[in-house]
Design a protein around this motif. Structure first.
Motif, mmCIF file in Angstrom:
data_model
loop_
_atom_site.group_PDB
_atom_site.id
_atom_site.type_symbol
_atom_site.label_atom_id
_atom_site.label_comp_id
_atom_site.label_asym_id
_atom_site.label_seq_id
_atom_site.Cartn_x
_atom_site.Cartn_y
_atom_site.Cartn_z
ATOM 1 N N LEU A 27 -10.343 -5.263 6.205
ATOM 2 C CA LEU A 27 -10.098 -4.948 4.789
ATOM 3 C C LEU A 27 -11.338 -4.347 4.142
ATOM 4 C CD1 LEU A 27 -7.816 -8.008 4.329
ATOM 5 C CD2 LEU A 27 -7.059 -5.655 4.686
ATOM 6 N N ALA A 28 -12.467 -4.777 4.508
ATOM 7 C CA ALA A 28 -13.751 -4.669 3.680
ATOM 8 C C ALA A 28 -13.665 -2.997 3.839
ATOM 9 C CB ALA A 28 -14.863 -5.141 4.160
ATOM 10 N N ILE A 29 -13.685 -2.606 5.019
ATOM 11 C CA ILE A 29 -13.732 -0.942 5.225
ATOM 12 C C ILE A 29 -12.840 -0.446 4.287
ATOM 13 C CG2 ILE A 29 -13.501 0.738 6.967
ATOM 14 C CD1 ILE A 29 -15.853 -0.189 7.045
ATOM 15 N N VAL A 30 -11.519 -0.884 4.420
ATOM 16 C CA VAL A 30 -10.470 -0.258 3.727
ATOM 17 C C VAL A 30 -10.627 -0.230 2.070
ATOM 18 C CG1 VAL A 30 -8.036 -0.398 2.925
ATOM 19 C CG2 VAL A 30 -8.571 -0.881 5.269
ATOM 20 N N ALA A 31 -11.278 -1.144 1.689
ATOM 21 C CA ALA A 31 -11.636 -1.502 0.268
ATOM 22 C C ALA A 31 -12.707 -0.416 -0.088
ATOM 23 C CB ALA A 31 -12.015 -3.027 -0.034
ATOM 24 N N ALA A 32 -13.819 -0.285 0.813
ATOM 25 C CA ALA A 32 -14.948 0.619 0.336
ATOM 26 C C ALA A 32 -14.386 2.109 0.530
ATOM 27 C CB ALA A 32 -15.921 0.524 1.309
ATOM 28 N N ALA A 33 -13.559 2.284 1.676
ATOM 29 C CA ALA A 33 -13.071 3.544 1.690
ATOM 30 C C ALA A 33 -12.177 4.298 0.642
ATOM 31 C CB ALA A 33 -12.180 3.831 3.011
ATOM 32 N N TYR A 34 -11.551 3.548 -0.070
ATOM 33 C CA TYR A 34 -10.538 3.906 -0.997
ATOM 34 C C TYR A 34 -11.410 3.721 -2.559
ATOM 35 C CZ TYR A 34 -6.801 4.355 2.261
ATOM 36 O OH TYR A 34 -6.018 4.883 3.490
ATOM 37 N N SER A 35 -12.240 2.991 -2.325
ATOM 38 C CA SER A 35 -12.952 2.901 -3.800
ATOM 39 C C SER A 35 -14.067 3.964 -3.925
ATOM 40 C CB SER A 35 -13.700 1.367 -3.993
ATOM 41 O OG SER A 35 -14.546 1.235 -3.050
ATOM 42 N N ILE A 36 -15.113 4.134 -2.691
ATOM 43 C CA ILE A 36 -16.239 5.018 -2.753
ATOM 44 C C ILE A 36 -16.134 6.277 -1.934
ATOM 45 C CG2 ILE A 36 -17.556 3.095 -3.440
ATOM 46 C CD1 ILE A 36 -19.004 3.565 -0.828
ATOM 47 N N GLY A 37 -14.930 6.581 -1.183
ATOM 48 C CA GLY A 37 -14.650 7.603 -0.012
ATOM 49 C C GLY A 37 -14.884 8.985 -0.660
#
Length: 243
Positions: A41-51
């Motif tokens: 979930l951390a990866i998902v959060a980062a991907a959609y916030s700073i991707g």
């Protein structure tokens, strides 16, 4: 470029804060399944916030894969790696400050979700097993990232890339937490190890060398066209020949 680097700092902070934080602060309550989900979930959060800003690499092995595949300028690589390490250190520091507020917490005993292997560490797997797992798992992880974000992938599929990458990391944790605690990311390993010291520092080379080797191999595999559909691969070769 500064905005990209700040995004990498923030994204890697998210990864370590959520992932290692879940292991240190909630490990007994949520178990290995919960920790695996937290990292995903951390990866998902980062991907959609700073991707959209930096690509949300969050990982020197991923950045190396992008570099080796020809999808990242060499001049950006060092900056990304330093930003990722800085974010991981900040994440580990915040987890430590929170954990220190609990009566009975000991850095030496409870740790910070650091990676390791051998006697006294989780499943007590050998160094050889740790190297193999980290190399193979990182290769798979970076292959998924490069394939999911490739230029030939449809817009609809690209929109789901963050979810696919996050689920892949969660699956990797389900397989390997007992082996090494799962690194597949030198920055994620460096952050906690700096504070824990001792065996965490002694074991750290494994979590630098193996993930970087896996990431480089994935980048070369992607550059070879292995993960591109035949038509796309032929088109790419045609453009190269024309140039």
């Amino acid at each position: 470029m500064t905005k990209k680097l700040m995004a990498e700092v923030f994204g890697t902070f998210i990864l370590v804060f959520f992932g290692c934080g879940s292991a240190v602060l909630m490990g007994e309550q949520i178990g290995m399944l919960g920790i695996s989900i937290a990292f995903g979930l951390a990866i998902v959060a980062a991907a959609y916030s700073i991707g959209a800003i930096s690509g949300a690499h969050l990982n020197p092995a991923v950045s190396l894969g992008f570099l080796m595949s020809g999808r990242m300028p060499a001049g950006e690589f060092a900056g990304y790696v330093l930003a990722q390490i800085a974010g991981a250190i900040l994440g580990a520091l915040v987890v430590f400050l929170i954990a220190s507020g609990k009566t009975g917490y000991s850095l030496a005993v409870n740790g910070l979700g650091q990676n390791g292997f051998g006697p006294g560490y989780l499943g007590e797997y050998t160094m050889g097993a740790a190297l193999i797992f980290e190399l193979v798992a990182t290769f798979v992880f970076v292959c998924v990232i490069l394939a999911a974000t490739a230029s030939h992938v449809s817009a609809a599929s690209t929109a789901l890339a963050g979810l696919a990458i996050g689920l892949t990391l969660a699956a990797i944790h389900l397989v390997g937490i007992n082996v090494t605690g799962v690194s597949v990311n030198p920055a994620r390993s460096i952050g906690p190890a700096i504070f824990v010291g001792g065996k965490a520092i002694a074991d750290l080379w494994v979590f630098i060398v193996a993930p970087l080797a896996g990431g480089a191999a994935a980048g070369l595999a992607h550059a070879s066209g292995f993960f591109r559909p035949a038509g796309v691969q032929a088109e790419a070769k045609g453009r190269a020949s024309a140039v």
